[in-house]
Scaffold this motif. Structure first.
Motif, PDB file in Angstrom:
ATOM      1  N   GLN A 156     100.881 110.698 114.896  1.00 54.16           N
ATOM      2  CA  GLN A 156     101.086 110.763 113.442  1.00 54.16           C
ATOM      3  C   GLN A 156     102.368 111.546 113.171  1.00 54.16           C
ATOM      4  O   GLN A 156     102.475 112.719 113.516  1.00 54.16           O
ATOM      5  CB  GLN A 156      99.888 111.435 112.764  1.00 54.16           C
ATOM      6  CG  GLN A 156      99.962 111.388 111.248  1.00 54.16           C
ATOM      7  CD  GLN A 156      98.797 112.073 110.566  1.00 54.16           C
ATOM      8  OE1 GLN A 156      98.952 113.080 109.877  1.00 54.16           O
ATOM      9  NE2 GLN A 156      97.584 111.551 110.762  1.00 54.16           N
ATOM     10  N   VAL A 157     103.337 110.880 112.546  1.00 57.80           N
ATOM     11  CA  VAL A 157     104.650 111.480 112.350  1.00 57.80           C
ATOM     12  C   VAL A 157     105.170 111.179 110.946  1.00 57.80           C
ATOM     13  O   VAL A 157     104.716 110.258 110.276  1.00 57.80           O
ATOM     14  CB  VAL A 157     105.675 110.947 113.380  1.00 57.80           C
ATOM     15  CG1 VAL A 157     105.312 111.390 114.789  1.00 57.80           C
ATOM     16  CG2 VAL A 157     105.785 109.419 113.310  1.00 57.80           C
ATOM     17  N   GLU A 158     106.155 111.972 110.530  1.00 54.78           N
ATOM     18  CA  GLU A 158     106.859 111.664 109.290  1.00 54.78           C
ATOM     19  C   GLU A 158     107.586 110.337 109.463  1.00 54.78           C
ATOM     20  O   GLU A 158     108.368 110.166 110.410  1.00 54.78           O
ATOM     21  CB  GLU A 158     107.857 112.774 108.947  1.00 54.78           C
ATOM     22  CG  GLU A 158     108.652 112.488 107.682  1.00 54.78           C
ATOM     23  CD  GLU A 158     109.732 113.524 107.401  1.00 54.78           C
ATOM     24  OE1 GLU A 158     110.581 113.261 106.531  1.00 54.78           O
ATOM     25  OE2 GLU A 158     109.737 114.588 108.059  1.00 54.78           O
ATOM     26  N   LEU A 159     107.333 109.410 108.569  1.00 59.53           N
ATOM     27  CA  LEU A 159     107.974 108.096 108.651  1.00 59.53           C
ATOM     28  C   LEU A 159     107.985 107.474 107.270  1.00 59.53           C
ATOM     29  O   LEU A 159     106.944 107.343 106.623  1.00 59.53           O
ATOM     30  CB  LEU A 159     107.228 107.205 109.649  1.00 59.53           C
ATOM     31  CG  LEU A 159     107.898 105.872 110.018  1.00 59.53           C
ATOM     32  CD1 LEU A 159     107.569 105.478 111.462  1.00 59.53           C
ATOM     33  CD2 LEU A 159     107.489 104.749 109.068  1.00 59.53           C
ATOM     34  N   HIS A 160     109.168 107.131 106.796  1.00 60.69           N
ATOM     35  CA  HIS A 160     109.339 106.523 105.472  1.00 60.69           C
ATOM     36  C   HIS A 160     110.636 105.726 105.475  1.00 60.69           C
ATOM     37  O   HIS A 160     111.369 105.742 106.489  1.00 60.69           O
ATOM     38  CB  HIS A 160     109.339 107.611 104.387  1.00 60.69           C
ATOM     39  CG  HIS A 160     110.186 108.805 104.685  1.00 60.69           C
ATOM     40  ND1 HIS A 160     111.569 108.782 104.613  1.00 60.69           N
ATOM     41  CD2 HIS A 160     109.860 110.067 105.086  1.00 60.69           C
ATOM     42  CE1 HIS A 160     112.049 109.974 104.928  1.00 60.69           C
ATOM     43  NE2 HIS A 160     111.036 110.781 105.226  1.00 60.69           N
ATOM     44  N   GLY A 257     117.945 108.622 108.539  1.00 64.42           N
ATOM     45  CA  GLY A 257     117.565 109.774 109.346  1.00 64.42           C
ATOM     46  C   GLY A 257     117.257 111.016 108.541  1.00 64.42           C
ATOM     47  O   GLY A 257     117.443 112.134 109.030  1.00 64.42           O
ATOM     48  N   GLU A 258     116.770 110.838 107.319  1.00 62.88           N
ATOM     49  CA  GLU A 258     116.525 111.976 106.429  1.00 62.88           C
ATOM     50  C   GLU A 258     115.143 112.574 106.679  1.00 62.88           C
ATOM     51  O   GLU A 258     114.145 112.117 106.134  1.00 62.88           O
ATOM     52  CB  GLU A 258     116.653 111.554 104.968  1.00 62.88           C
ATOM     53  CG  GLU A 258     116.515 112.707 104.002  1.00 62.88           C
ATOM     54  CD  GLU A 258     116.703 112.304 102.553  1.00 62.88           C
ATOM     55  OE1 GLU A 258     116.449 113.144 101.670  1.00 62.88           O
ATOM     56  OE2 GLU A 258     117.101 111.155 102.299  1.00 62.88           O
ATOM     57  N   ARG A 259     115.092 113.612 107.483  1.00 60.09           N
ATOM     58  CA  ARG A 259     113.829 114.270 107.811  1.00 60.09           C
ATOM     59  C   ARG A 259     113.546 115.375 106.805  1.00 60.09           C
ATOM     60  O   ARG A 259     114.397 116.211 106.531  1.00 60.09           O
ATOM     61  CB  ARG A 259     113.878 114.838 109.232  1.00 60.09           C
ATOM     62  CG  ARG A 259     112.550 115.364 109.730  1.00 60.09           C
ATOM     63  CD  ARG A 259     112.653 115.809 111.177  1.00 60.09           C
ATOM     64  NE  ARG A 259     113.036 114.719 112.057  1.00 60.09           N
ATOM     65  CZ  ARG A 259     112.190 113.813 112.532  1.00 60.09           C
ATOM     66  NH1 ARG A 259     110.903 113.867 112.209  1.00 60.09           N
ATOM     67  NH2 ARG A 259     112.613 112.846 113.328  1.00 60.09           N
ATOM     68  N   LEU A 260     112.329 115.383 106.279  1.00 58.79           N
ATOM     69  CA  LEU A 260     111.954 116.347 105.248  1.00 58.79           C
ATOM     70  C   LEU A 260     111.043 117.451 105.774  1.00 58.79           C
ATOM     71  O   LEU A 260     110.880 118.473 105.113  1.00 58.79           O
ATOM     72  CB  LEU A 260     111.268 115.621 104.084  1.00 58.79           C
ATOM     73  CG  LEU A 260     112.097 114.511 103.416  1.00 58.79           C
ATOM     74  CD1 LEU A 260     111.277 113.799 102.356  1.00 58.79           C
ATOM     75  CD2 LEU A 260     113.373 115.087 102.815  1.00 58.79           C
ATOM     76  N   VAL A 261     110.444 117.233 106.941  1.00 59.07           N
ATOM     77  CA  VAL A 261     109.510 118.210 107.502  1.00 59.07           C
ATOM     78  C   VAL A 261     109.931 118.542 108.935  1.00 59.07           C
ATOM     79  O   VAL A 261     109.877 117.681 109.814  1.00 59.07           O
ATOM     80  CB  VAL A 261     108.063 117.679 107.503  1.00 59.07           C
ATOM     81  CG1 VAL A 261     107.126 118.692 108.152  1.00 59.07           C
ATOM     82  CG2 VAL A 261     107.602 117.370 106.095  1.00 59.07           C
ATOM     83  N   SER A 262     110.372 119.781 109.144  1.00 63.14           N
ATOM     84  CA  SER A 262     110.759 120.212 110.490  1.00 63.14           C
ATOM     85  C   SER A 262     110.665 121.738 110.566  1.00 63.14           C
ATOM     86  O   SER A 262     111.671 122.444 110.655  1.00 63.14           O
ATOM     87  CB  SER A 262     112.187 119.754 110.807  1.00 63.14           C
ATOM     88  OG  SER A 262     112.482 119.953 112.166  1.00 63.14           O
ATOM     89  N   PRO A 263     109.442 122.264 110.521  1.00 66.20           N
ATOM     90  CA  PRO A 263     109.263 123.724 110.454  1.00 66.20           C
ATOM     91  C   PRO A 263     109.755 124.458 111.702  1.00 66.20           C
ATOM     92  O   PRO A 263     109.474 124.040 112.824  1.00 66.20           O
ATOM     93  CB  PRO A 263     107.756 123.883 110.270  1.00 66.20           C
ATOM     94  CG  PRO A 263     107.162 122.618 110.784  1.00 66.20           C
ATOM     95  CD  PRO A 263     108.153 121.542 110.510  1.00 66.20           C
ATOM     96  N   PRO A 268     109.517 119.924 117.429  1.00 65.98           N
ATOM     97  CA  PRO A 268     110.174 119.700 118.729  1.00 65.98           C
ATOM     98  C   PRO A 268     111.633 119.292 118.505  1.00 65.98           C
ATOM     99  O   PRO A 268     112.093 119.205 117.352  1.00 65.98           O
ATOM    100  CB  PRO A 268     109.366 118.531 119.306  1.00 65.98           C
ATOM    101  CG  PRO A 268     108.967 117.741 118.090  1.00 65.98           C
ATOM    102  CD  PRO A 268     108.705 118.770 117.008  1.00 65.98           C
ATOM    103  N   LEU A 269     112.332 119.007 119.572  1.00 65.46           N
ATOM    104  CA  LEU A 269     113.675 118.438 119.473  1.00 65.46           C
ATOM    105  C   LEU A 269     113.489 116.954 119.174  1.00 65.46           C
ATOM    106  O   LEU A 269     113.096 116.182 120.053  1.00 65.46           O
ATOM    107  CB  LEU A 269     114.441 118.644 120.775  1.00 65.46           C
ATOM    108  CG  LEU A 269     115.872 118.128 120.808  1.00 65.46           C
ATOM    109  CD1 LEU A 269     116.743 118.866 119.768  1.00 65.46           C
ATOM    110  CD2 LEU A 269     116.466 118.274 122.202  1.00 65.46           C
ATOM    111  N   TRP A 270     113.730 116.561 117.947  1.00 62.14           N
ATOM    112  CA  TRP A 270     113.414 115.196 117.521  1.00 62.14           C
ATOM    113  C   TRP A 270     114.310 114.182 118.213  1.00 62.14           C
ATOM    114  O   TRP A 270     115.463 114.439 118.507  1.00 62.14           O
ATOM    115  CB  TRP A 270     113.581 115.062 116.007  1.00 62.14           C
ATOM    116  CG  TRP A 270     112.723 115.981 115.204  1.00 62.14           C
ATOM    117  CD1 TRP A 270     113.148 117.043 114.447  1.00 62.14           C
ATOM    118  CD2 TRP A 270     111.303 115.935 115.052  1.00 62.14           C
ATOM    119  NE1 TRP A 270     112.074 117.656 113.847  1.00 62.14           N
ATOM    120  CE2 TRP A 270     110.929 116.993 114.198  1.00 62.14           C
ATOM    121  CE3 TRP A 270     110.297 115.097 115.555  1.00 62.14           C
ATOM    122  CZ2 TRP A 270     109.605 117.242 113.831  1.00 62.14           C
ATOM    123  CZ3 TRP A 270     108.973 115.344 115.206  1.00 62.14           C
ATOM    124  CH2 TRP A 270     108.638 116.396 114.354  1.00 62.14           C
TER     125      TRP A 270
END
Length: 271
Positions: A156-160, A257-263, A268-270
Motif C-alpha cells: 500500500q503506497v501513495e499513488l495518484h 513525481g509529486e510525492r506528498l507523504v515522506s516523513p 525509505p529511499l523512494w
C-alpha cells in the motif's frame, strides 16, 4: 495477483478520522455498500471502527478489514500481541489483511524478523492475508526473501495521477503482488486538474470518480475516505466508470513525481 491473496479494489479509508467522526464515516460507508474498511494502529481509531462495524449490522463474513502494525510493535516478541490488541479493539477474532505500516526506522528491526512474525500471526489465524506499506523495491525484495512473494498480498503506497509509481508497480506486478493506492486524490489536489475535469465533464462524472476509476483500471485497490455521506456515495460510483485508452493515456501524462507523504525517519529511499 496471488489468487489466495486477492483483495477488493474499492474500500473506505479512515486515516485522520477519530472519535464520532470515524464512527459516522464507517457506519455511513457500510450503509451505502462499502465492505472494505482500512485502519491502522497508529490512527488511534481501531476501537471506534470496531464500534461502528458492530453497530452497522453488517455480518462479519461480508466485511474485509485491514489494519497496519506500527513500528514500535515490529519486534517478534511484540508483533503478534499487538495484533491481538487490535483485534480486541476491532471486536473481531481476525482481520482480513495486516500490513507493516512503514519500514523499520534505521532498520532497527530487520525486515526478515517482522515479516516472519507477521507470517506467524497469519498461521495462528489472526489475519487472513499479510502485506506491506510504503516499501520501495529493495524492501519488497527483502520481504520476498523472508516469506516468499506468494505470501504478500499487497504493497500500500501513495499513488495518484501526479505520482504514478510505475517502476514500483511494475516490479510488484511481476512478483504477483498487488498495489493499493492511498491518497488517490492527492489530498484533493487532482480534483481541480483540467485534464480530469474535461474527462469528468464528458463522462457525466466527478473528477474524484475519474481519478479513482483510473487507479482501479490499472489494477490498483483504492481506499478513499470522506466524512460526508454524499461524497462516499459519489465515490462508490467510480466502480462503474470505464475510461477509454485515450483517457487513460491523458491521465498517464499527468505524472510528475509529486510525492506528498515522506516523513523523516520513516520513509525509505523512494524508487
Amino acid at each position: 495477483m496471488n489468487t489466495n491473496n486477492s483483495i477488493p479494489l474499492f474500500g473506505l479509508g479512515t486515516f485522520r478520522l477519530t472519535g464520532q467522526t470515524v464512527i459516522d464515516s464507517v457506519k455511513n460507508g457500510l450503509s451505502l455498500g462499502f465492505r472494505l474498511i482500512d485502519t491502522a494502529q497508529i490512527y488511534g481509531n481501531e476501537a471506534e471502527v470496531g464500534q461502528a462495524i458492530a453497530e452497522s449490522g453488517v455480518a462479519r463474513e461480508d466485511l474485509f478489514i485491514t489494519t497496519k502494525i506500527w513500528t514500535d510493535n515490529y519486534p517478534k516478541a511484540k508483533l503478534g500481541e499487538s495484533l491481538k490488541d487490535s483485534l480486541a479493539k476491532l471486536r473481531t477474532d481476525h482481520v482480513d489483511l495486516t500490513l507493516i505500516h512503514w519500514p523499520s526506522p534505521a532498520n532497527a528491526v530487520p525486515v526478515a524478523e517482522f515479516m516472519r512474525a507477521l507470517a506467524e500471526a497469519k498461521a495462528q489465524g489472526l489475519t487472513k492475508r499479510i502485506g506491506v506499506s510504503n516499501f520501495n523495491i529493495d524492501l519488497m525484495r527483502q520481504a520476498i526473501d523472508a516469506v516468499g512473494a506468494q505470501a504478500i498480498a499487497t504493497n500500500q503506497v501513495e499513488l495518484h495521477p501526479y505520482l504514478q509509481n510505475r517502476k514500483l508497480a511494475d516490479f510488484a506486478r511481476r512478483q504477483g503482488i498487488g498495489i493499493s493506492s492511498y491518497m488517490t486524490l492527492a489530498y484533493g489536489k487532482v480534483l481541480g486538474d483540467p485534464v480530469l475535469q474535461r474527462i469528468a465533464l464528458a463522462r457525466g462524472a466527478t473528477t474524484a470518480q475519474v481519478a479513482l476509476a483510473w487507479a482501479m483500471q490499472l489494477g490498483h485497490a483504492v481506499i478513499p475516505s470522506s466524512t460526508k455521506a454524499a461524497n462516499l456515495e459519489s465515490n462508490l460510483k467510480a466502480r462503474a466508470l470505464h475510461l477509454s485508452n485515450e483517457e487513460m493515456a491523458q491521465i498517464a501524462a499527468l505524472d510528475r513525481g509529486e510525492r506528498l507523504v515522506s516523513p523523516d525517519g520513516l520513509a525509505p529511499l523512494w524508487d
